[in-house]
Design a protein around this motif. Sequence first.
Motif, PDB file in Angstrom:
ATOM      1  N   ARG A   1       0.879  -1.324   0.279  1.00 41.39           N
ATOM      2  CA  ARG A   1      -0.035   0.112   0.135  1.00 41.39           C
ATOM      3  C   ARG A   1       0.901   1.283  -0.149  1.00 41.39           C
ATOM      4  O   ARG A   1       0.444   2.241  -0.662  1.00 41.39           O
ATOM      5  N   LEU A   2       2.062   1.254   0.786  1.00 39.18           N
ATOM      6  CA  LEU A   2       2.817   2.548   0.624  1.00 39.18           C
ATOM      7  C   LEU A   2       3.473   2.616  -0.728  1.00 39.18           C
ATOM      8  O   LEU A   2       3.491   3.804  -1.068  1.00 39.18           O
ATOM      9  N   VAL A   3       3.838   1.595  -1.389  1.00 41.34           N
ATOM     10  CA  VAL A   3       4.424   1.677  -2.718  1.00 41.34           C
ATOM     11  C   VAL A   3       3.254   2.429  -3.607  1.00 41.34           C
ATOM     12  O   VAL A   3       3.829   3.048  -4.344  1.00 41.34           O
ATOM     13  N   VAL A   4       2.118   1.579  -3.500  1.00 41.19           N
ATOM     14  CA  VAL A   4       1.240   2.280  -4.255  1.00 41.19           C
ATOM     15  C   VAL A   4       0.840   3.917  -4.004  1.00 41.19           C
ATOM     16  O   VAL A   4       0.695   4.640  -4.952  1.00 41.19           O
ATOM     17  N   ARG A   5       1.054   4.092  -2.970  1.00 33.01           N
ATOM     18  CA  ARG A   5       0.780   5.414  -2.383  1.00 33.01           C
ATOM     19  C   ARG A   5       1.588   6.541  -2.805  1.00 33.01           C
ATOM     20  O   ARG A   5       1.460   7.393  -3.197  1.00 33.01           O
ATOM     21  N   GLY A   6       2.999   5.809  -3.097  1.00 34.02           N
ATOM     22  CA  GLY A   6       3.948   6.739  -3.670  1.00 34.02           C
ATOM     23  C   GLY A   6       3.832   7.021  -5.143  1.00 34.02           C
ATOM     24  O   GLY A   6       4.596   7.954  -5.593  1.00 34.02           O
ATOM     25  N   ILE A   7       2.647   6.054  -5.849  1.00 31.47           N
ATOM     26  CA  ILE A   7       2.635   6.307  -7.370  1.00 31.47           C
ATOM     27  C   ILE A   7       1.452   7.181  -7.479  1.00 31.47           C
ATOM     28  O   ILE A   7       1.581   8.236  -8.021  1.00 31.47           O
ATOM     29  N   HIS A   8       0.420   6.962  -6.541  1.00 32.01           N
ATOM     30  CA  HIS A   8      -0.854   7.741  -6.721  1.00 32.01           C
ATOM     31  C   HIS A   8      -1.559   7.662  -5.331  1.00 32.01           C
ATOM     32  O   HIS A   8      -2.135   6.437  -5.200  1.00 32.01           O
ATOM     33  N   PRO A   9      -1.326   8.611  -4.400  1.00 32.87           N
ATOM     34  CA  PRO A   9      -2.271   8.556  -3.294  1.00 32.87           C
ATOM     35  C   PRO A   9      -3.657   7.907  -3.322  1.00 32.87           C
ATOM     36  O   PRO A   9      -4.385   8.871  -3.978  1.00 32.87           O
ATOM     37  N   PRO A  10      -4.261   7.137  -2.765  1.00 29.40           N
ATOM     38  CA  PRO A  10      -5.529   6.681  -2.724  1.00 29.40           C
ATOM     39  C   PRO A  10      -6.523   7.909  -2.167  1.00 29.40           C
ATOM     40  O   PRO A  10      -7.539   8.081  -2.447  1.00 29.40           O
ATOM     41  N   ILE A  11      -5.949   8.475  -1.186  1.00 30.07           N
ATOM     42  CA  ILE A  11      -6.494   9.612  -0.387  1.00 30.07           C
ATOM     43  C   ILE A  11      -6.857  10.959  -1.501  1.00 30.07           C
ATOM     44  O   ILE A  11      -7.829  11.389  -1.181  1.00 30.07           O
ATOM     45  N   LEU A  12      -6.092  11.022  -2.372  1.00 34.31           N
ATOM     46  CA  LEU A  12      -6.373  11.938  -3.449  1.00 34.31           C
ATOM     47  C   LEU A  12      -7.753  11.727  -4.158  1.00 34.31           C
ATOM     48  O   LEU A  12      -8.659  12.534  -4.245  1.00 34.31           O
ATOM     49  N   THR A  13      -7.949  10.545  -4.582  1.00 33.17           N
ATOM     50  CA  THR A  13      -9.152   9.954  -5.227  1.00 33.17           C
ATOM     51  C   THR A  13     -10.484  10.029  -4.117  1.00 33.17           C
ATOM     52  O   THR A  13     -11.573  10.538  -4.360  1.00 33.17           O
ATOM     53  N   ASP A  14      -9.964   9.689  -2.864  1.00 29.23           N
ATOM     54  CA  ASP A  14     -11.280   9.716  -1.889  1.00 29.23           C
ATOM     55  C   ASP A  14     -11.800  11.080  -1.524  1.00 29.23           C
ATOM     56  O   ASP A  14     -12.716  11.313  -1.166  1.00 29.23           O
ATOM     57  N   ARG A  15     -10.570  12.077  -0.997  1.00 27.64           N
ATOM     58  CA  ARG A  15     -11.051  13.098  -0.427  1.00 27.64           C
ATOM     59  C   ARG A  15     -10.484  14.388  -1.218  1.00 27.64           C
ATOM     60  O   ARG A  15     -11.061  15.562  -0.682  1.00 27.64           O
ATOM     61  N   GLY A  16      -9.882  14.278  -2.236  1.00 27.32           N
ATOM     62  CA  GLY A  16      -9.567  15.352  -3.221  1.00 27.32           C
ATOM     63  C   GLY A  16      -8.255  16.051  -2.757  1.00 27.32           C
ATOM     64  O   GLY A  16      -7.829  15.786  -1.596  1.00 27.32           O
ATOM     65  N   LEU A  17      -7.856  17.021  -3.285  1.00 24.05           N
ATOM     66  CA  LEU A  17      -6.477  17.616  -3.129  1.00 24.05           C
ATOM     67  C   LEU A  17      -6.777  18.413  -1.603  1.00 24.05           C
ATOM     68  O   LEU A  17      -5.772  18.257  -0.852  1.00 24.05           O
ATOM     69  N   ALA A  18      -7.538  19.175  -1.492  1.00 24.76           N
ATOM     70  CA  ALA A  18      -8.014  19.961  -0.078  1.00 24.76           C
ATOM     71  C   ALA A  18      -7.757  18.809   1.022  1.00 24.76           C
ATOM     72  O   ALA A  18      -6.975  19.169   2.050  1.00 24.76           O
ATOM     73  N   GLY A  19      -8.655  17.782   0.781  1.00 24.42           N
ATOM     74  CA  GLY A  19      -8.635  16.851   2.157  1.00 24.42           C
ATOM     75  C   GLY A  19      -7.274  16.044   2.290  1.00 24.42           C
ATOM     76  O   GLY A  19      -6.963  16.019   3.288  1.00 24.42           O
ATOM     77  N   ALA A  20      -6.663  15.800   1.125  1.00 23.53           N
ATOM     78  CA  ALA A  20      -5.228  15.256   1.202  1.00 23.53           C
ATOM     79  C   ALA A  20      -4.456  15.843   1.622  1.00 23.53           C
ATOM     80  O   ALA A  20      -3.293  15.725   2.683  1.00 23.53           O
ATOM     81  N   VAL A  21      -4.209  17.331   1.340  1.00 25.56           N
ATOM     82  CA  VAL A  21      -3.367  18.261   2.048  1.00 25.56           C
ATOM     83  C   VAL A  21      -3.800  18.391   3.597  1.00 25.56           C
ATOM     84  O   VAL A  21      -2.555  18.472   4.441  1.00 25.56           O
ATOM     85  N   ARG A  22      -4.940  18.205   3.948  1.00 23.12           N
ATOM     86  CA  ARG A  22      -5.362  18.510   5.464  1.00 23.12           C
ATOM     87  C   ARG A  22      -4.849  17.284   6.060  1.00 23.12           C
ATOM     88  O   ARG A  22      -4.058  17.417   7.183  1.00 23.12           O
TER      89      ARG A  22
END
Length: 388
Positions: free
Chosen positions: A251-272
């Motif tokens: 999961r950490l490797v995948v998160r380094g490619i494209h963080p799932p949190i970006l898909t789930d929360r959008g950029l604002a939520g991911a930065v929070r």
Amino acid sequence: MGKTVRQAARATAHLSKGVAMAFGTYLFVVVLEITTIGTVFVIGAWMLPEAVLLVRRIAGAKRRQVAGWSGRGIAEAYRPLDGLPLRERFVAAVRDPGTLRDLRWMVAHYGYGLLGLLAVPLWIVGLPVDGVRCGLLRRRAVVLPLIGRLADLDARWSAALLKPSPKALLTERVEELAETRAGVIAAHEAELRRIERDLHDGTQARLVSLSMRIGLAKRAYDREGGGDPEAARALLAQAQDQAEEALTELRLVVRGIHPPILTDRGLAGAVRALAASSGLEVALDVEELATGPRAPAAVEAAAYFLVAEALTNAAKHSGSERAQVRLARAPYGLTVFVRDEGKGGADEADGTGLLGMRRRIAALDGTARVSSPAGGPTVVEAELPYAW
């Protein structure tokens, strides 16, 4: 009427600078001829590139002056001269179309740049003499705007003479894209090496150990005399733990490619989430991105990783306990701003990850700037263009 006078005064200042520049260019051309043409060829060959660089600075000053008056910038396109051997510098300076263009402007500007001298008699005609006000407003309304038209004429002629040709702009763009492409390839190779290293050193090692544990458990069950169920259970429990650890690392490797949190929360939520887990007291300004259309996935990922890298560096190296993060929409795309009040001195060459982030942003035709003087603060800014 006061607005007319102020506009005429501003135009006069613009024209006065043009007059000074016209006389300066005349003296420069004379000195250039004496020093470059009238000296030994070897000395002239050394001086010519330096003279061309000086001409570029003068032309650049005129471009800025015209932009200040008209509000429209003038593009420039030159072949680089720095870092080249003498012969190559000489050839590049002579063959650069921008050299001839700038010299052509200097010759022409010595003529039309003197238009500014007409501003003095126009002021005299437009202002009262000996306190007589008869017809003053009419004279001002008719005469003083002519000064502004002279400034407009100077700006139009300068823009026409100084703007690069479409071919020069295309050549510069091709060189820029070639450099960007090289950076993207380097960043891609570095990312592949990172993923390969993470998989080899972490996930692969755990999967090998998991396979061994399952093999030992199987032997324990198959052992003669009824086997050893307790030992097999212990080995299977260890194998289960290692399987979960391998999944976590994947999961950490995948998160380094494209963080799932970006898909789930959008950029604002991911930065929070980044700010909350950074260990810093972060002042966030991302509300503008919480609503409205989202940026393309590649733009969001580049902005996310830039903020993550900047906050990680601030937490590890800056010595500061506070940081500021601002993301905002702009007419041309997305802007990112990260600042910490630490000791500064961040250097891309020291492996801070900023070079990789700059290449990632350059791949999207964006720009990134890092300011980190000794003593701080460290400021990371990026502009990521796209259409909303």
